[in-house]
Design a protein around this motif. Structure first.
Motif, mmCIF file in Angstrom:
data_model
loop_
_atom_site.group_PDB
_atom_site.id
_atom_site.type_symbol
_atom_site.label_atom_id
_atom_site.label_comp_id
_atom_site.label_asym_id
_atom_site.label_seq_id
_atom_site.Cartn_x
_atom_site.Cartn_y
_atom_site.Cartn_z
ATOM 1 N N LEU A 97 25.133 52.259 25.443
ATOM 2 C CA LEU A 97 25.236 52.015 24.011
ATOM 3 C C LEU A 97 26.392 52.807 23.403
ATOM 4 N N THR A 98 26.888 52.325 22.273
ATOM 5 C CA THR A 98 27.955 53.042 21.577
ATOM 6 C C THR A 98 27.387 54.285 20.886
ATOM 7 N N PRO A 99 28.173 55.352 20.779
ATOM 8 C CA PRO A 99 27.686 56.580 20.126
ATOM 9 C C PRO A 99 27.514 56.386 18.621
ATOM 10 N N LEU A 100 26.651 57.208 18.050
ATOM 11 C CA LEU A 100 26.442 57.187 16.603
ATOM 12 C C LEU A 100 27.431 58.137 15.931
ATOM 13 N N THR A 101 27.866 57.762 14.740
ATOM 14 C CA THR A 101 28.788 58.582 13.956
ATOM 15 C C THR A 101 27.999 59.461 12.999
ATOM 16 N N LEU A 102 28.290 60.757 12.981
ATOM 17 C CA LEU A 102 27.617 61.673 12.056
ATOM 18 C C LEU A 102 28.099 61.399 10.639
ATOM 19 N N ASN A 150 22.194 55.974 -3.307
ATOM 20 C CA ASN A 150 23.368 55.087 -3.232
ATOM 21 C C ASN A 150 24.090 55.196 -1.881
ATOM 22 N N ILE A 151 23.312 55.356 -0.811
ATOM 23 C CA ILE A 151 23.869 55.357 0.540
ATOM 24 C C ILE A 151 23.725 53.946 1.111
ATOM 25 N N PRO A 152 24.835 53.257 1.378
ATOM 26 C CA PRO A 152 24.747 51.870 1.852
ATOM 27 C C PRO A 152 24.225 51.790 3.284
ATOM 28 N N PHE A 153 23.352 50.814 3.542
ATOM 29 C CA PHE A 153 22.812 50.622 4.884
ATOM 30 C C PHE A 153 22.216 49.236 4.984
ATOM 31 N N GLN A 154 22.155 48.729 6.216
ATOM 32 C CA GLN A 154 21.484 47.455 6.475
ATOM 33 C C GLN A 154 20.037 47.685 6.925
ATOM 34 N N PHE A 155 19.821 48.768 7.677
ATOM 35 C CA PHE A 155 18.460 49.193 7.998
ATOM 36 C C PHE A 155 18.482 50.702 8.199
ATOM 37 N N VAL A 156 17.324 51.331 8.076
ATOM 38 C CA VAL A 156 17.200 52.767 8.290
ATOM 39 C C VAL A 156 15.963 53.054 9.138
ATOM 40 N N LYS A 157 16.107 53.978 10.066
ATOM 41 C CA LYS A 157 14.993 54.443 10.890
ATOM 42 C C LYS A 157 14.970 55.966 10.835
ATOM 43 N N GLU A 158 13.770 56.525 10.904
ATOM 44 C CA GLU A 158 13.615 57.964 10.729
ATOM 45 C C GLU A 158 12.766 58.557 11.844
ATOM 46 N N ASN A 159 13.241 59.645 12.437
ATOM 47 C CA ASN A 159 12.459 60.440 13.379
ATOM 48 C C ASN A 159 12.169 61.798 12.761
ATOM 49 N N ALA A 205 22.456 50.337 15.699
ATOM 50 C CA ALA A 205 22.665 51.498 14.824
ATOM 51 C C ALA A 205 24.109 51.986 14.921
ATOM 52 N N THR A 206 24.610 52.536 13.806
ATOM 53 C CA THR A 206 26.016 52.979 13.775
ATOM 54 C C THR A 206 26.178 54.437 13.334
ATOM 55 N N HIS A 207 25.271 54.936 12.480
ATOM 56 C CA HIS A 207 25.452 56.268 11.907
ATOM 57 C C HIS A 207 24.143 57.060 11.959
ATOM 58 N N ILE A 208 24.285 58.394 11.936
ATOM 59 C CA ILE A 208 23.121 59.269 11.997
ATOM 60 C C ILE A 208 23.301 60.447 11.039
ATOM 61 N N GLY A 209 22.177 60.904 10.488
ATOM 62 C CA GLY A 209 22.143 62.125 9.687
ATOM 63 C C GLY A 209 21.084 63.046 10.271
ATOM 64 N N TRP A 231 12.177 69.062 11.496
ATOM 65 C CA TRP A 231 13.338 68.289 11.949
ATOM 66 C C TRP A 231 13.289 66.877 11.348
ATOM 67 N N THR A 232 14.444 66.385 10.962
ATOM 68 C CA THR A 232 14.546 64.998 10.477
ATOM 69 C C THR A 232 15.871 64.394 10.948
ATOM 70 N N ILE A 233 15.821 63.180 11.472
ATOM 71 C CA ILE A 233 17.052 62.441 11.681
ATOM 72 C C ILE A 233 16.894 61.059 11.050
ATOM 73 N N LEU A 234 17.942 60.624 10.400
ATOM 74 C CA LEU A 234 18.003 59.295 9.792
ATOM 75 C C LEU A 234 19.065 58.486 10.524
ATOM 76 N N ILE A 235 18.692 57.321 10.997
ATOM 77 C CA ILE A 235 19.583 56.452 11.767
ATOM 78 C C ILE A 235 19.732 55.145 11.010
ATOM 79 N N ILE A 236 20.979 54.733 10.776
ATOM 80 C CA ILE A 236 21.201 53.515 9.998
ATOM 81 C C ILE A 236 22.249 52.615 10.669
#
Length: 209
Positions: A102-107, A146-155, A185-189, A202-207
Motif C-alpha cells: 500500500l502507499t504510505p500515509l501523509t502526516l 473545516n478539515i476536508p475529507f471523503q471518509f474518516v476512520k479513528e483508532n 486512505a491518504t492522510h493521517i493525524g 492515543w488517537t489516530i485519525l485516518i482520512i
C-alpha cells in the motif's frame, strides 16, 4: 500588631490574586472566531474555556475585538517527546502499509491537532470512545474544524505505555488493522497525551482527501 496582621493579610490577598491571574491570559477575538474554533486553534479544552468566561451571555456569540480569558496551557510532554511519538507511529504505520503493498500515509498537521485534542479530551473527561462529549464523533469533529475529507476512520488507545504497544494492540484488532491498512486512505493525524486514569491516551485519525 494589628498593622502587621493587616499587612500580612494584604500580602496574602495580593499573592492569591497574582496566582489566579497567572492561571489565565487574554485572547482578542478575531473575525470568524467562535469559542470552538479558538479552543481548537489554541489547543484548549472547550468546556474549560466556557467556564473561564462567565461574562459571556451567550457563548455562541462572540465578536471581533472582544476580550476573552484563555487558560495557560499545561503541557504533559515536551514538543521533542511529542514529535518522537508522532514520527515513530507514522513509521510503524507506513512500514506495515509498504509491506502490504500500500502507499504510505501523509502526516497532516490539522489532523494531528484534532487527534491531540481528542486524546486530551479522553484524559480530561475519563472516557475511551469514538463519540466525544465535547466534539461528537470523528465525522462531526472534522466537519466542524473545516478539515476536508471523503471518509474518516479513528483508532484509539488507553493504557499502552509505548508506541510499539499501542500499534501492536491495533494490529491485533481486525477493525483497527483494517483502518491502518485501508487502501484508499491518504492522510493521517496522530495525537498522544499522558496522565489521567489510564496514564496514556492515543488517537489516530485516518482520512481520504
Amino acid at each position: 500588631m494589628i498593622y502587621r496582621k493587616t499587612l500580612v493579610l494584604s500580602l496574602l490577598t495580593f499573592l492569591c490574586l497574582a496566582l489566579e491571574t497567572s492561571a489565565s491570559s487574554i485572547y482578542e477575538v478575531k473575525r470568524g472566531d467562535t469559542l470552538w474554533k479558538i479552543s481548537f486553534k489554541l489547543n484548549l479544552n472547550f468546556h474549560e474555556l466556557i467556564q473561564l468566561n462567565p461574562q459571556l451571555k451567550d457563548p455562541d456569540w462572540i465578536y471581533p475585538g472582544e476580550k476573552i480569558n484563555v487558560p495557560i496551557m499545561e503541557y504533559t510532554e515536551s514538543p521533542k517527546e511529542s514529535n518522537q511519538i508522532t514520527n515513530e507511529l507514522l513509521r510503524l504505520t507506513n512500514e506495515k502499509r509498504k509491506n502490504s503493498g500500500l502507499t504510505p500515509l501523509t502526516l497532516d498537521e490539522s489532523l494531528c491537532k484534532a487527534a491531540e485534542k481528542k486524546a486530551l479530551d479522553m484524559k480530561q473527561n475519563e472516557y475511551v470512545a469514538h463519540t466525544s462529549p465535547t466534539y461528537g464523533n470523528p465525522t462531526v469533529m472534522l466537519k466542524d474544524l473545516n478539515i476536508p475529507f471523503q471518509f474518516v476512520k479513528e483508532n484509539l488507545g488507553a493504557g499502552q505505555q509505548s508506541t510499539e504497544d499501542v500499534f501492536q494492540a491495533w494490529m491485533n484488532s481486525y477493525i483497527h488493522r483494517e483502518n491502518l491498512l485501508d487502501k484508499n486512505a491518504t492522510h493521517i493525524g496522530i495525537g498522544y497525551t499522558n496522565g489521567g486514569f489510564h496514564g496514556h491516551y492515543w488517537t489516530i485519525l485516518i482520512i481520504k482527501k
